[in-house]
Design a protein around this motif. Sequence first.
Motif, PDB file in Angstrom:
ATOM      1  N   SER A  58     -48.050  48.496 -39.650  1.00  0.00           N
ATOM      2  CA  SER A  58     -48.880  49.341 -38.651  1.00  0.00           C
ATOM      3  C   SER A  58     -49.837  50.139 -39.559  1.00  0.00           C
ATOM      4  CB  SER A  58     -47.915  49.893 -37.651  1.00  0.00           C
ATOM      5  OG  SER A  58     -47.060  49.124 -36.978  1.00  0.00           O
ATOM      6  N   THR A  59     -50.575  49.791 -40.191  1.00  0.00           N
ATOM      7  CA  THR A  59     -51.487  50.461 -41.123  1.00  0.00           C
ATOM      8  C   THR A  59     -52.347  51.349 -40.251  1.00  0.00           C
ATOM      9  OG1 THR A  59     -52.945  48.642 -41.530  1.00  0.00           O
ATOM     10  CG2 THR A  59     -51.201  49.074 -43.104  1.00  0.00           C
ATOM     11  N   GLU A  60     -52.787  50.708 -39.115  1.00  0.00           N
ATOM     12  CA  GLU A  60     -53.717  51.761 -38.335  1.00  0.00           C
ATOM     13  C   GLU A  60     -53.158  52.876 -37.820  1.00  0.00           C
ATOM     14  OE1 GLU A  60     -50.784  49.280 -35.728  1.00  0.00           O
ATOM     15  OE2 GLU A  60     -52.328  49.018 -37.353  1.00  0.00           O
ATOM     16  N   MET A  61     -51.527  53.258 -38.177  1.00  0.00           N
ATOM     17  CA  MET A  61     -51.228  54.601 -37.801  1.00  0.00           C
ATOM     18  C   MET A  61     -51.460  55.561 -39.047  1.00  0.00           C
ATOM     19  SD  MET A  61     -49.276  54.110 -35.262  1.00  0.00           S
ATOM     20  CE  MET A  61     -48.690  52.893 -33.914  1.00  0.00           C
ATOM     21  N   LEU A  62     -51.807  55.177 -40.292  1.00  0.00           N
ATOM     22  CA  LEU A  62     -52.428  55.883 -41.139  1.00  0.00           C
ATOM     23  C   LEU A  62     -53.430  56.923 -40.885  1.00  0.00           C
ATOM     24  CD1 LEU A  62     -52.148  53.535 -44.057  1.00  0.00           C
ATOM     25  CD2 LEU A  62     -50.902  55.363 -43.963  1.00  0.00           C
ATOM     26  N   GLY A  63     -54.313  56.346 -40.030  1.00  0.00           N
ATOM     27  CA  GLY A  63     -55.691  57.147 -39.470  1.00  0.00           C
ATOM     28  C   GLY A  63     -55.213  58.125 -38.573  1.00  0.00           C
ATOM     29  N   GLY A  64     -54.184  57.726 -37.486  1.00  0.00           N
ATOM     30  CA  GLY A  64     -53.691  58.704 -36.484  1.00  0.00           C
ATOM     31  C   GLY A  64     -52.832  59.823 -37.204  1.00  0.00           C
ATOM     32  N   ILE A  65     -51.929  59.453 -38.376  1.00  0.00           N
ATOM     33  CA  ILE A  65     -51.257  60.388 -38.905  1.00  0.00           C
ATOM     34  C   ILE A  65     -52.177  61.660 -39.652  1.00  0.00           C
ATOM     35  CG2 ILE A  65     -49.579  60.945 -40.774  1.00  0.00           C
ATOM     36  CD1 ILE A  65     -48.432  58.180 -40.029  1.00  0.00           C
ATOM     37  N   LEU A  66     -53.037  61.109 -40.297  1.00  0.00           N
ATOM     38  CA  LEU A  66     -54.121  62.081 -40.696  1.00  0.00           C
ATOM     39  C   LEU A  66     -54.689  62.959 -40.026  1.00  0.00           C
ATOM     40  CD1 LEU A  66     -55.658  62.785 -43.444  1.00  0.00           C
ATOM     41  CD2 LEU A  66     -57.189  60.821 -43.276  1.00  0.00           C
ATOM     42  N   ARG A  98     -42.994  54.429 -36.720  1.00  0.00           N
ATOM     43  CA  ARG A  98     -43.781  53.201 -36.582  1.00  0.00           C
ATOM     44  C   ARG A  98     -44.171  52.610 -37.858  1.00  0.00           C
ATOM     45  NH1 ARG A  98     -43.440  48.785 -33.380  1.00  0.00           N
ATOM     46  NH2 ARG A  98     -45.557  47.617 -33.572  1.00  0.00           N
ATOM     47  N   LEU A  99     -44.788  53.412 -38.564  1.00  0.00           N
ATOM     48  CA  LEU A  99     -45.392  52.810 -39.851  1.00  0.00           C
ATOM     49  C   LEU A  99     -44.100  52.543 -40.924  1.00  0.00           C
ATOM     50  CD1 LEU A  99     -47.440  52.541 -42.127  1.00  0.00           C
ATOM     51  CD2 LEU A  99     -47.480  54.945 -42.627  1.00  0.00           C
ATOM     52  N   VAL A 100     -43.220  53.316 -40.997  1.00  0.00           N
ATOM     53  CA  VAL A 100     -42.189  53.214 -41.892  1.00  0.00           C
ATOM     54  C   VAL A 100     -41.089  52.000 -41.496  1.00  0.00           C
ATOM     55  CG1 VAL A 100     -39.823  54.164 -42.764  1.00  0.00           C
ATOM     56  CG2 VAL A 100     -41.873  55.529 -42.434  1.00  0.00           C
ATOM     57  N   SER A 101     -40.899  51.748 -40.024  1.00  0.00           N
ATOM     58  CA  SER A 101     -40.224  50.593 -39.809  1.00  0.00           C
ATOM     59  C   SER A 101     -41.142  49.220 -39.784  1.00  0.00           C
ATOM     60  CB  SER A 101     -39.621  50.705 -38.256  1.00  0.00           C
ATOM     61  OG  SER A 101     -40.944  50.814 -37.268  1.00  0.00           O
ATOM     62  N   SER A 102     -42.287  49.294 -39.467  1.00  0.00           N
ATOM     63  CA  SER A 102     -43.046  47.872 -39.679  1.00  0.00           C
ATOM     64  C   SER A 102     -42.906  47.712 -41.063  1.00  0.00           C
ATOM     65  CB  SER A 102     -44.512  48.144 -39.044  1.00  0.00           C
ATOM     66  OG  SER A 102     -45.098  49.166 -39.891  1.00  0.00           O
TER      67      SER A 102
END
Length: 518
Positions: A138-146, A181-185
């Motif tokens: 779930s690399t799309e989570m990186l933008g949300g985290i930032l 979600r990023l870590v588990s995926s």
Amino acid sequence: MSLASLPAMTPPASLTHTERVRLEALRYATGEESTTYVAIMRTFTGEIAGLLSDQSASEVGTRVAEQGIELEQDTVDDRLSYLVEHGNLARSPRETEARSLREYLQNRARYQLTQRGELVHRFVEELLGHTESAREVSTEMLGGILDGLSALADLDRSAIGSAAPEALARDIVTVFAQFERLVSSTRDFYTYLSQVLVRYDLDRAEFAVFKTALLDYLQRFVDEIARHMPQIADVLQRVEPNVPALCTRANTGQRLRGVDGEVARRSAGLDPADWPSLHAWFIGGAGRDSDAAGVRRLATDAMRALLVNLRRIATGGREQSRYSDLLTLAGWFAEADDDTAHALWAAAFGLYSCRHLAFVADDDGDPIPPTASWWRTPVADVPLALRRTGARTVRGRAGRREDYAAAKAARIAERARAEQRQAAALAEIGSHPGRLGTIRLSDDARTVLLDLYARALVGRGRPLAEGDIARAAVGDWELSVRRAPGAGTTVVSPAGRLELHDLALTVQPVEYQRQETG
């Protein structure tokens, strides 16, 4: 919170009693009757209304029957009692209203779901529904985290103090939900990847498809990590000094308290102890690199493993798997009738029915004919190459079997010498019959005497009181140990001098002791 970024902790040497009791809640899903237990637990967890309801055994039996499983009333009662015993269910305190004795007997006990039981069954259902398929990161989570961390970094002390607690808690929890979600995926993706990379049954076409998808996807994944990691690390360092203030403000207001008076646990991120996991993943710590950098290294390792598989396919190496062949053979067996299955078995493995034909062997040096049954023949000498690698090429004579006759004879002689020394030591002790005062013994006799002394005290089982006697015998001699204040025994030997105070030691023949007792 199941994030794999916390610093490594030393595991306990063993599980505590409380932890072992908690693990008992998993037993219902692994036993022989797991089908019925899972069906019963589904009646309590299948609908949201079941979480706050209680059911009797008859109601559970009716709902289980709707799932296609017929159980007697007594069996349902036993299953429910088992689940109560292991912490999955609890007996409901609600009183039952019954209009007849029969209705009372059927509904006299009601059951409800426990927190532990709901957690365990949720994991059981997730495991039952799991498929061994690929899952994207779930690399799309990186933008949300930032974005979430940037919004928190823009808040100074005064802005934090005036922020709405609910809105602030929502922003923090959202960041940590995206992070989890990023870590588990990421974990799931690399677990699947490792299973595929170690397979040796990929043919050229499958490998080409997998190689293209893997190279393209891993490159995009590494690029996303490389682009976001420095920015997130910079913003996170700006946020961390304000973490205690952010958590304190987010936790402001009325909080839920349990029946024991303790404040209920909140979502991940609202406790300052949750933030080191975020730091470890994107920044790292003393003596360790960040987990994001580790993820990039894993991608490099995956590329290297991919090249190993490519080299194997290109060179046609010896190491290969028969995975796909065995799956095809298993499919043939599943579709065949009995006669065809027997013929297929014989053709695939060469295992025909037993036929033993006896005739005289041609080779005088090998008197056992090759057709003799192995039930009645001596052990055959199997060449080492055939035993270890299965190679049938003859590279020389089979090695001779080890002959342990000499070693066995040496051990027997050693045992005989030890028995002779013990007999001589007993004879030396027996040369001092009666009460022992100051005596001189050899080292072997001293060792036997101390062994008798220790056996006498151990056989007594409790400390000697004044007048008590402890006895031990070996062969024809017996040693008596008696508590006697003022008495003493001194044993002098080449190994040293032993003095026993307030103890009287007496050596006498076993026959004399029997006559004295009689």
